[in-house]
Design a protein around this motif. Structure first.
Motif, PDB file in Angstrom:
ATOM      1  N   LEU A 143       0.846  -1.212   0.000  1.00 42.05           N
ATOM      2  CA  LEU A 143       0.000   0.000   0.000  1.00 42.05           C
ATOM      3  C   LEU A 143       0.878   1.257   0.000  1.00 42.05           C
ATOM      4  CD1 LEU A 143      -2.808  -1.157   2.490  1.00 42.05           C
ATOM      5  CD2 LEU A 143      -3.107  -0.674   0.039  1.00 42.05           C
ATOM      6  N   LEU A 144       2.012   1.176   0.703  1.00 44.81           N
ATOM      7  CA  LEU A 144       2.931   2.327   0.709  1.00 44.81           C
ATOM      8  C   LEU A 144       3.418   2.619  -0.711  1.00 44.81           C
ATOM      9  CD1 LEU A 144       5.157   1.636   3.887  1.00 44.81           C
ATOM     10  CD2 LEU A 144       3.307   3.313   3.639  1.00 44.81           C
ATOM     11  N   ARG A 145       3.661   1.550  -1.486  1.00 50.70           N
ATOM     12  CA  ARG A 145       4.128   1.751  -2.867  1.00 50.70           C
ATOM     13  C   ARG A 145       3.065   2.490  -3.692  1.00 50.70           C
ATOM     14  NH1 ARG A 145       5.459  -1.919  -6.270  1.00 50.70           N
ATOM     15  NH2 ARG A 145       7.360  -0.827  -6.789  1.00 50.70           N
ATOM     16  N   MET A 146       1.809   2.370  -3.283  1.00 49.78           N
ATOM     17  CA  MET A 146       0.725   3.040  -4.016  1.00 49.78           C
ATOM     18  C   MET A 146       0.477   4.452  -3.485  1.00 49.78           C
ATOM     19  SD  MET A 146      -1.924  -0.140  -4.472  1.00 49.78           S
ATOM     20  CE  MET A 146      -2.957   0.684  -5.691  1.00 49.78           C
ATOM     21  N   GLY A 147       1.302   4.891  -2.538  1.00 49.66           N
ATOM     22  CA  GLY A 147       1.180   6.269  -2.055  1.00 49.66           C
ATOM     23  C   GLY A 147       0.469   6.401  -0.725  1.00 49.66           C
ATOM     24  N   ALA A 148       0.176   5.279  -0.065  1.00 42.48           N
ATOM     25  CA  ALA A 148      -0.493   5.355   1.237  1.00 42.48           C
ATOM     26  C   ALA A 148       0.471   5.885   2.296  1.00 42.48           C
ATOM     27  CB  ALA A 148      -0.993   3.969   1.646  1.00 42.48           C
ATOM     28  N   ASN A 149      -0.108   6.383   3.395  1.00 44.86           N
ATOM     29  CA  ASN A 149       0.697   6.898   4.511  1.00 44.86           C
ATOM     30  C   ASN A 149       0.350   6.054   5.746  1.00 44.86           C
ATOM     31  OD1 ASN A 149       1.898   8.295   6.555  1.00 44.86           O
ATOM     32  ND2 ASN A 149       1.091  10.303   5.971  1.00 44.86           N
ATOM     33  N   ILE A 150       1.186   5.036   6.015  1.00 46.90           N
ATOM     34  CA  ILE A 150       0.906   4.087   7.115  1.00 46.90           C
ATOM     35  C   ILE A 150       2.166   3.927   7.948  1.00 46.90           C
ATOM     36  CG2 ILE A 150       0.152   1.723   7.703  1.00 46.90           C
ATOM     37  CD1 ILE A 150      -0.907   1.519   4.773  1.00 46.90           C
ATOM     38  N   ARG A 151       1.999   3.984   9.279  1.00 49.10           N
ATOM     39  CA  ARG A 151       3.126   3.683  10.179  1.00 49.10           C
ATOM     40  C   ARG A 151       2.737   2.476  11.007  1.00 49.10           C
ATOM     41  NH1 ARG A 151       2.721   7.900  13.764  1.00 49.10           N
ATOM     42  NH2 ARG A 151       1.155   8.884  12.482  1.00 49.10           N
ATOM     43  N   THR A 152       3.644   1.512  11.108  1.00 48.18           N
ATOM     44  CA  THR A 152       3.343   0.350  11.951  1.00 48.18           C
ATOM     45  C   THR A 152       4.274   0.357  13.154  1.00 48.18           C
ATOM     46  OG1 THR A 152       4.885  -1.032  10.720  1.00 48.18           O
ATOM     47  CG2 THR A 152       2.598  -1.124  10.044  1.00 48.18           C
ATOM     48  N   SER A 153       3.823  -0.266  14.234  1.00 47.33           N
ATOM     49  CA  SER A 153       4.739  -0.434  15.361  1.00 47.33           C
ATOM     50  C   SER A 153       4.512  -1.816  15.956  1.00 47.33           C
ATOM     51  CB  SER A 153       4.555   0.667  16.407  1.00 47.33           C
ATOM     52  OG  SER A 153       3.395   0.461  17.137  1.00 47.33           O
ATOM     53  N   GLY A 154       5.622  -2.538  16.126  1.00 51.95           N
ATOM     54  CA  GLY A 154       5.568  -3.839  16.780  1.00 51.95           C
ATOM     55  C   GLY A 154       4.861  -4.924  15.981  1.00 51.95           C
ATOM     56  N   GLY A 155       4.599  -4.704  14.700  1.00 51.60           N
ATOM     57  CA  GLY A 155       3.975  -5.739  13.876  1.00 51.60           C
ATOM     58  C   GLY A 155       2.503  -5.948  14.164  1.00 51.60           C
ATOM     59  N   ARG A 156       1.955  -5.251  15.151  1.00 50.86           N
ATOM     60  CA  ARG A 156       0.543  -5.486  15.499  1.00 50.86           C
ATOM     61  C   ARG A 156      -0.305  -4.222  15.368  1.00 50.86           C
ATOM     62  NH1 ARG A 156      -1.392 -10.571  18.109  1.00 50.86           N
ATOM     63  NH2 ARG A 156       0.441 -11.716  18.741  1.00 50.86           N
ATOM     64  N   ALA A 157       0.347  -3.053  15.416  1.00 54.33           N
ATOM     65  CA  ALA A 157      -0.427  -1.811  15.404  1.00 54.33           C
ATOM     66  C   ALA A 157      -0.054  -0.978  14.173  1.00 54.33           C
ATOM     67  CB  ALA A 157      -0.139  -1.007  16.674  1.00 54.33           C
ATOM     68  N   ALA A 158      -1.045  -0.316  13.605  1.00 56.28           N
ATOM     69  CA  ALA A 158      -0.784   0.551  12.451  1.00 56.28           C
ATOM     70  C   ALA A 158      -1.618   1.819  12.571  1.00 56.28           C
ATOM     71  CB  ALA A 158      -1.127  -0.170  11.151  1.00 56.28           C
ATOM     72  N   ILE A 159      -0.992   2.931  12.212  1.00 58.91           N
ATOM     73  CA  ILE A 159      -1.708   4.202  12.111  1.00 58.91           C
ATOM     74  C   ILE A 159      -1.758   4.549  10.631  1.00 58.91           C
ATOM     75  CG2 ILE A 159      -1.643   6.684  12.671  1.00 58.91           C
ATOM     76  CD1 ILE A 159      -2.002   5.072  15.160  1.00 58.91           C
ATOM     77  N   VAL A 160      -2.956   4.823  10.139  1.00 58.01           N
ATOM     78  CA  VAL A 160      -3.129   5.121   8.717  1.00 58.01           C
ATOM     79  C   VAL A 160      -3.608   6.567   8.587  1.00 58.01           C
ATOM     80  CG1 VAL A 160      -4.274   4.396   6.578  1.00 58.01           C
ATOM     81  CG2 VAL A 160      -3.851   2.715   8.391  1.00 58.01           C
ATOM     82  N   GLU A 161      -2.774   7.416   7.971  1.00 60.13           N
ATOM     83  CA  GLU A 161      -3.184   8.797   7.679  1.00 60.13           C
ATOM     84  C   GLU A 161      -3.771   8.784   6.273  1.00 60.13           C
ATOM     85  OE1 GLU A 161      -2.972  11.322   9.706  1.00 60.13           O
ATOM     86  OE2 GLU A 161      -1.477  10.680  11.190  1.00 60.13           O
ATOM     87  N   GLY A 162      -5.020   9.148   6.149  1.00 60.40           N
ATOM     88  CA  GLY A 162      -5.642   9.120   4.824  1.00 60.40           C
ATOM     89  C   GLY A 162      -4.936  10.064   3.855  1.00 60.40           C
ATOM     90  N   VAL A 163      -4.870   9.659   2.593  1.00 60.36           N
ATOM     91  CA  VAL A 163      -4.287  10.522   1.555  1.00 60.36           C
ATOM     92  C   VAL A 163      -5.378  10.815   0.523  1.00 60.36           C
ATOM     93  CG1 VAL A 163      -1.910   9.685   1.824  1.00 60.36           C
ATOM     94  CG2 VAL A 163      -3.453   8.485   0.269  1.00 60.36           C
ATOM     95  N   PRO A 164      -5.263  11.954  -0.197  1.00 62.27           N
ATOM     96  CA  PRO A 164      -6.310  12.265  -1.175  1.00 62.27           C
ATOM     97  C   PRO A 164      -6.361  11.258  -2.323  1.00 62.27           C
ATOM     98  CG  PRO A 164      -4.885  14.190  -0.776  1.00 62.27           C
ATOM     99  CD  PRO A 164      -4.264  13.035  -0.055  1.00 62.27           C
ATOM    100  N   LYS A 165      -5.218  10.635  -2.650  1.00 65.07           N
ATOM    101  CA  LYS A 165      -5.204   9.725  -3.820  1.00 65.07           C
ATOM    102  C   LYS A 165      -4.204   8.603  -3.613  1.00 65.07           C
ATOM    103  CE  LYS A 165      -7.368  10.376  -7.841  1.00 65.07           C
ATOM    104  NZ  LYS A 165      -8.321   9.455  -7.311  1.00 65.07           N
ATOM    105  N   LEU A 166      -4.531   7.429  -4.129  1.00 66.03           N
ATOM    106  CA  LEU A 166      -3.530   6.360  -4.278  1.00 66.03           C
ATOM    107  C   LEU A 166      -3.149   6.334  -5.753  1.00 66.03           C
ATOM    108  CD1 LEU A 166      -5.214   3.519  -2.166  1.00 66.03           C
ATOM    109  CD2 LEU A 166      -3.230   4.912  -1.503  1.00 66.03           C
ATOM    110  N   TYR A 167      -1.964   5.826  -6.047  1.00 68.70           N
ATOM    111  CA  TYR A 167      -1.488   5.812  -7.434  1.00 68.70           C
ATOM    112  C   TYR A 167      -1.208   4.376  -7.861  1.00 68.70           C
ATOM    113  CZ  TYR A 167      -1.276  10.740  -6.682  1.00 68.70           C
ATOM    114  OH  TYR A 167      -1.653  12.029  -6.402  1.00 68.70           O
TER     115      TYR A 167
END
Ligand SMILES: CC(=O)N[C@H]1[C@@H](OP(=O)(O)OP(=O)(O)OC[C@H]2O[C@@H](n3ccc(=O)[nH]c3=O)[C@H](O)[C@@H]2O)O[C@H](CO)[C@@H](O)[C@@H]1O
Ligand SMILES: C=C(OP(=O)(O)O)C(=O)O
Length: 419
Positions: free
Chosen positions: A339-363
């Motif tokens: 998803l990051l390769r498509m332009g998403a903004n995601i941070r993971t921590s510890g392999g179990r938690a993720a924070i996803v900041e919405g972006v206006p567009k994926l590519y």
């Protein structure tokens, strides 16, 4: 190499019919070993995993007639083998589910160790502890597990350390012909467990309480066989519902039991979608702008881990910050890098938690289906991405989605399978 090519930007509209549930039909086919007269299974999804488990049955000497689509006629009068080899178990872990029915029917089983997979190590200790509690002897070596119960299994009370779906199913099958009564405590409550219990009962078994945390199995001397219709696939249904929500779509998902969809329906409504529950269908209208949401995966009736990747794809285009906590598997974030390769903004921590900041567009770009549901997430992201998304390693998707391209095309998506 085959791939899926998705051109994004089409609003999905129309009706799509959901197939029978992969995760119900696999244990049901494994349970057919219990019956001495043969069974007919209806609403069988046409999937790679179904072909694989049928090959396992053939290794055991059963005869499988799959000449009519969506129908399996299983002749289980003769069980001549007890071994499930590596090549079949390594492509599909659910092959391990024949251990319980083989122990019950012929008193022995030799199954290749499933090993880890993309979503985690996935041990089978809970299954094995349960078999031992029922009186089986377990031996491990050379990559195989062998279980023996030459004088039959004996019913007992088994408390599962975790409500494992597979262990609950395997032990239900093993206990169905044990001497006396077995109680499985802290059992998994998934709808697929209830479907398996119904099938065992159709064959002449005595299973009560499936769908609750305590399942009681009164062992019977023998089982016959019977006819059973598989429940609709709640994960396939959920994947289409998310597709409708993400594409500002207006879709009717047919052959759905809304009772099984409650956690997803609640989250889609929080995200701003309109969801109308019918008797056997669900209508989803996607909002102009998706709201951020929070999910935490849990055993049923909690939010299903098998919908986590698809919902994360949706979060990528919501306005604001969403979060995911994966508590069922320790490593189910393989889709994040794609998803990051498509332009998403995601941070993971510890392999179990993720924070996803919405972006206006994926590519659109080239991505991999790293596992089954990660692959579904790539398709969903591709449906809304700017430009063309090419998805490789689609054999993972074929394990669990029947005719995905045709079904999405029917809703107006631009998706092709090439290669
Ligand atoms: C074919 C099928 O039905 N697959 C589903 C089934 O998988 P499966 O039956 O493998 O999933 P389980 O419920 O057994 O596994 C859940 C968790 O328990 C752990 N565990 C399990 C068994 C064991 O002996 N020891 C142990 O530690 C697993 O590593 C995992 O972290 O339920 C999962 C959880 O809803 C779903 O994601 C899968 O789609
Ligand atoms: C993880 C899944 O399946 P399996 O247990 O067959 O790997 C799934 O269906 O998402």
């Amino acid at each position: 190499m085959e791939k899926l090519v998705v051109k994004g930007g089409h609003r999905l509209t129309g009706t799509v019919r959901v197939s029978g549930a992969k995760n119900a039909v696999l244990p049901i086919i494994a349970a057919s070993v219990l019956g001495t007269e043969g069974s007919t299974i209806l609403e069988v999804p046409e999937l790679e995993d179904v072909s694989t488990i049928c090959k396992v049955l053939e290794c055991l000497g059963l005869k499988v007639d799959h000449s009519t689509p969506h129908v399996l006629k299983i002749d289980s009068r003769q069980v001549t083998g007890w071994e499930a080899p590596y090549d079949l178990v390594s492509t599909m872990r659910a092959s391990f589910l024949v251990m319980g029915s083989l122990l019950a029917r012929v008193g022995r089983a030799k199954i290749s160790l499933p090993g880890g997979c993309a979503i985690g190590t996935r041990p089978i200790d809970i299954h094995l502890k349960g078999f031992e509690a029922l009186g089986a002897t377990i031996e491990q070596g050379h990559g195989y597990i062998e279980a023996f119960a030459p004088h039959g299994l004996v019913g007992t009370t088994i408390y599962l350390d975790f409500p494992s779906v597979g262990a609950t199913e395997n032990l239900m099958m093993a206990a169905s012909m044990a001497k006396g009564t077995t109680i499985i405590e802290n059992a998994a409550q998934e709808p697929e467990i209830v479907d398996l219990a119904n099938y065992i009962n159709v064959m002449g078994g005595k299973v009560r309480g499936a769908g609750t945390t305590a399942i009681r199995i009164d062992g019977v001397e023998s089982m016959k066989g019977g006819e059973h219709t598989v429940i609709p696939d709640r994960i396939e249904a959920g994947t289409f519902m998310v597709a409708g929500a993400m594409t500002q779509g207006d879709i009717l998902v047919d052959n759905v039991l809304c009772e099984h969809m409650k956690p997803l329906i609640a989250k889609l409504r929080e995200a701003g979608a309109i969801v109308e529950e019918g008797i056997s269908d669900v209508h989803v209208v996607g909002p102009q702008e998706l709201h951020p949401i929070t999910i935490k995966t849990l055993p049923y009736p909690g939010f299903p881990t098998d919908m986590q990747a698809q919902v994360m794809a949706m979060m990528c285009i919501a306005k604001g910050q969403s979060s995911v906590l994966e508590t069922v598997f320790e490593n189910r974030f393989m889709h994040v890098d794609e998803l990051l390769r498509m332009g998403a903004n995601i941070r993971t921590s510890g392999g179990r938690a993720a924070i996803v900041e919405g972006v206006p567009k994926l590519y659109g770009c080239q991505v991999r289906a790293t596992d089954l549901r990660a692959g579904a997430a790539m398709v969903l992201a591709g449906l809304v991405a700017d430009g063309v998304t090419e998805i490789t390693d689609i054999y993972h998707i074929d394990r669990g989605y029947e005719n995905l391209v045709a079904k999405l095309t029917g809703l107006g998506a631009d998706i092709q399978r090439i290669g």
